[in-house]
Design a protein around this motif. Structure first.
Motif, PDB file in Angstrom:
ATOM      1  N   UNK A  39      28.043  23.873   6.224  1.00 30.74           N
ATOM      2  CA  UNK A  39      26.873  24.558   5.554  1.00 30.74           C
ATOM      3  C   UNK A  39      25.723  24.393   6.341  1.00 30.74           C
ATOM      4  N   UNK A  40      25.721  23.564   7.188  1.00 26.57           N
ATOM      5  CA  UNK A  40      24.335  23.200   7.686  1.00 26.57           C
ATOM      6  C   UNK A  40      24.248  24.010   8.962  1.00 26.57           C
ATOM      7  N   UNK A  41      25.073  24.989   9.400  1.00 24.33           N
ATOM      8  CA  UNK A  41      25.219  25.868  10.456  1.00 24.33           C
ATOM      9  C   UNK A  41      24.522  25.402  11.766  1.00 24.33           C
ATOM     10  N   UNK A  42      24.423  23.883  11.810  1.00 25.14           N
ATOM     11  CA  UNK A  42      24.158  23.195  12.983  1.00 25.14           C
ATOM     12  C   UNK A  42      22.870  22.838  12.985  1.00 25.14           C
ATOM     13  N   UNK A  43      22.169  22.872  11.893  1.00 23.19           N
ATOM     14  CA  UNK A  43      20.601  22.568  11.970  1.00 23.19           C
ATOM     15  C   UNK A  43      20.398  21.843  10.653  1.00 23.19           C
ATOM     16  N   UNK A  44      19.611  20.579  10.790  1.00 20.77           N
ATOM     17  CA  UNK A  44      19.041  19.973   9.660  1.00 20.77           C
ATOM     18  C   UNK A  44      17.545  19.859   9.586  1.00 20.77           C
ATOM     19  N   UNK A  45      16.866  20.600   8.836  1.00 24.67           N
ATOM     20  CA  UNK A  45      15.367  20.370   8.693  1.00 24.67           C
ATOM     21  C   UNK A  45      14.971  19.059   7.967  1.00 24.67           C
ATOM     22  N   UNK A  50      10.583  18.865  10.921  1.00 21.86           N
ATOM     23  CA  UNK A  50      11.071  18.899  12.459  1.00 21.86           C
ATOM     24  C   UNK A  50      12.732  19.084  12.145  1.00 21.86           C
ATOM     25  N   UNK A  51      13.230  19.776  13.116  1.00 18.44           N
ATOM     26  CA  UNK A  51      14.622  20.062  13.038  1.00 18.44           C
ATOM     27  C   UNK A  51      15.372  19.280  14.159  1.00 18.44           C
ATOM     28  N   UNK A  52      16.809  18.708  13.268  1.00 16.75           N
ATOM     29  CA  UNK A  52      17.722  18.238  14.202  1.00 16.75           C
ATOM     30  C   UNK A  52      19.025  18.845  14.279  1.00 16.75           C
ATOM     31  N   UNK A  56      29.745  18.795  13.436  1.00 20.60           N
ATOM     32  CA  UNK A  56      30.461  18.221  12.308  1.00 20.60           C
ATOM     33  C   UNK A  56      30.042  16.521  12.229  1.00 20.60           C
ATOM     34  N   UNK A  57      29.155  16.139  13.257  1.00 17.00           N
ATOM     35  CA  UNK A  57      28.481  14.825  13.173  1.00 17.00           C
ATOM     36  C   UNK A  57      27.286  15.124  12.424  1.00 17.00           C
ATOM     37  N   UNK A  58      26.800  15.781  12.107  1.00 15.65           N
ATOM     38  CA  UNK A  58      25.275  16.210  11.974  1.00 15.65           C
ATOM     39  C   UNK A  58      24.652  15.078  10.646  1.00 15.65           C
ATOM     40  N   UNK A  59      25.467  14.739   9.980  1.00 14.70           N
ATOM     41  CA  UNK A  59      25.180  13.557   8.864  1.00 14.70           C
ATOM     42  C   UNK A  59      24.721  12.428   9.659  1.00 14.70           C
ATOM     43  N   UNK A  60      25.617  11.815  10.469  1.00 14.28           N
ATOM     44  CA  UNK A  60      25.381  10.760  11.303  1.00 14.28           C
ATOM     45  C   UNK A  60      24.102  10.962  12.476  1.00 14.28           C
ATOM     46  N   UNK A  61      24.315  11.923  13.056  1.00 13.48           N
ATOM     47  CA  UNK A  61      23.489  11.907  14.402  1.00 13.48           C
ATOM     48  C   UNK A  61      21.927  12.515  13.812  1.00 13.48           C
ATOM     49  N   UNK A  62      21.880  13.025  12.800  1.00 10.18           N
ATOM     50  CA  UNK A  62      20.604  13.604  12.193  1.00 10.18           C
ATOM     51  C   UNK A  62      20.140  12.719  11.059  1.00 10.18           C
ATOM     52  N   UNK A  63      20.780  11.724  10.712  1.00  7.92           N
ATOM     53  CA  UNK A  63      20.450  10.497   9.847  1.00  7.92           C
ATOM     54  C   UNK A  63      20.068  11.236   8.457  1.00  7.92           C
TER      55      UNK A  63
END
Ligand code: H79
Length: 424
Positions: A39-45, A50-52, A56-63
């Motif tokens: 659902x994040x399409x690879x990007x978390x704002x 700022x964008x991270x 599939x690791x986005x929850x951890x890698x982008x805290x």
């Protein structure tokens, strides 16, 4: 397969068992990473704007705060997910099985599990059972279905480091595995992951492998269920690599991405060409391995069209040249040539030629054991190929131009040999 604790690894029956025959012949499957992370399409704002980026690791890698990630489920509505289209894409690629992420490290179940409410039914407006839809479509189209299940779980409170009741988590894990193995018909593969994270132990791995075997004796299990020598399943799992010397007494499957991520990342357009994917497959099959090639559907549930078309290119090649892959495997009869790879199915060798020679220039085959060639023709057009004994082997002289710039296959009838499609 299991060996007693403390013993060295011993080769098991997986090499020859009728249970694994279809898998050893297939050589090619689709891996699919699809989950809430999509659902994040690879990007978390972040709140600060700022964008991270991650997949599939986005929850951890982008805290991402747990509450934020949980809230994302309310907007996860992959209503364009079409199981028939997914299975159709796998079929068009020549893939014989599909392994879908039932639960990745984020712990989110892509099916309506009764074990907890961290799942697609209880948290999303979508609610549909992805696994049930795939099971129906896969059965209808003759593709085998497997499930990826992460032992490592970032969500279940009892699975966290320092948690007080890991045993309760393991009980819930087994209840979920039971759902997966009993509610969706025959499950061809169980593909565990994250087994290296404490407090998971070798003994728990052995118990889980036993549990799967008891519930579903036909299911093929990967080695990430436990620890080598104690519980290491049926096949090894090199990740994002094609091992140069894979033969180690265990079946193996290279899992690799079609672009640079497992889960969907809109910014990642670095797709491998159909030629690269095809040569990866041919090389892996010629070493008796399998190729589990991953795609990541987007937040709507749609596999990126570029991924579908690159896979379809492999399928087109297989339509003509599939005999070099399906049912074929390693041959100890010849050294690996510089111009391509050679696979074998019984009394036939398949020389997949990457660098087609100019007229009259020979393709040399170095023999490592005695055999004779009784016939040689190009699979794509049936053209005869001249064969002459030469030095330590044979020279093949095909005529004309390459029928396929990716790999042109010359089929060689040989005699006498012992039929053998896998080996070391
Ligand atoms: O599901 C896929 C991966 O998510 C999973 N296995 C495949 C099949 C996997 N989990 N852990 N690992 C692989 C190894 C850990 C890699 C990491 Fe990283 C390197 C974690 C942090 C740095 C990869 C790169 C993930 C985030 C950045």
């Amino acid at each position: 397969a299991q060996a007693a604790p403390g013993r060295n690894y011993v080769p098991d029956d997986a090499f020859t068992s009728s249970r694994t025959q279809w898998w050893r012949d297939a050589h090619f499957g689709m891996f699919m990473h699809f989950g809430l992370y999509s659902a994040y399409r690879g990007e978390y704002t972040r709140p600060d704007g700022t964008v991270c980026r991650d997949a599939e690791w986005i929850e951890r890698q982008c805290a991402i705060p747990a509450a934020t990630y949980e809230a994302k489920a309310a907007s996860f509505n992959p209503s364009s997910f079409d199981a028939s289209a997914v299975i159709g894409a796998a079929k068009a690629a020549g893939q014989k099985y599909l392994v879908i992420t039932a639960k990745h490290h984020d712990g989110f179940a892509m099916w309506p599990t009764a074990v907890n409410n961290w799942n697609i039914r209880d948290r999303t407006p979508f609610k549909r059972d992805i696994l049930a839809e795939l099971a129906v479509a896969a059965r209808a189209q003759g593709v085998k279905l497997g499930f990826y299940y992460s032992i490592w779980d970032w969500h279940d409170p009892d699975a966290q480091p320092g948690g007080s009741n890991y045993a309760a988590y393991v009980t819930r894990m087994k209840a979920q595995v039971r759902e997966l193995l009993t509610n969706y018909g025959d499950i061809a593969v169980m593909w565990f992951d994250g087994e290296w994270e404490a407090p998971w132990t070798a003994q728990q791995g052995a118990q889980l492998e036993d549990y799967v075997r008891t519930l579903s004796p036909g299911t093929i299990v990967n080695n990430r269920v436990g620890t080598r020598g104690i519980a290491d399943g049926d096949f090894g799992t090199p990740e994002q690599e094609i091992p140069a010397t894979p033969a180690d007494g265990q079946l193996w499957e290279s899992c690799m991405t079609v672009n640079d991520h497992w889960g969907f990342a809109a910014y990642d357009t670095n797709y491998k060409s159909s030629a690269t994917l095809t040569r990866n497959l041919v090389g892996i099959a010629a070493s008796s391995g399998n190729y589990l090639l991953n795609v990541g559907p987007d937040e709507r549930g749609v596999i990126p069209s570029t991924a579908v078309s690159r896979l379809a290119g492999v399928g087109t090649w297989l339509n003509t040249n599939g005999a070099a892959v399906y049912g074929a495997g390693y041959t100890g009869l010849v050294s690996k040539p510089s111009w391509g790879v050679v696979s074998r199915n019984g009394n036939r060798l398949y020389a997949s030629v990457y660098n087609w020679p100019s007229s009259g220039t020979p393709l040399h085959l170095t023999a490592r054991a005695p055999f004779t060639i009784t016939g040689a023709r190009v699979l794509a057009n049936g053209a005869a190929v001249s064969v002459t004994a030469s030095g330590d082997g044979y020279d093949l002289r095909p005529s004309g131009s390459a029928p396929d710039s990716t790999a042109s296959v010359i089929a060689l009838d040989i005699t006498p040999t012992t039929a053998r499609s896998v080996g070391t």
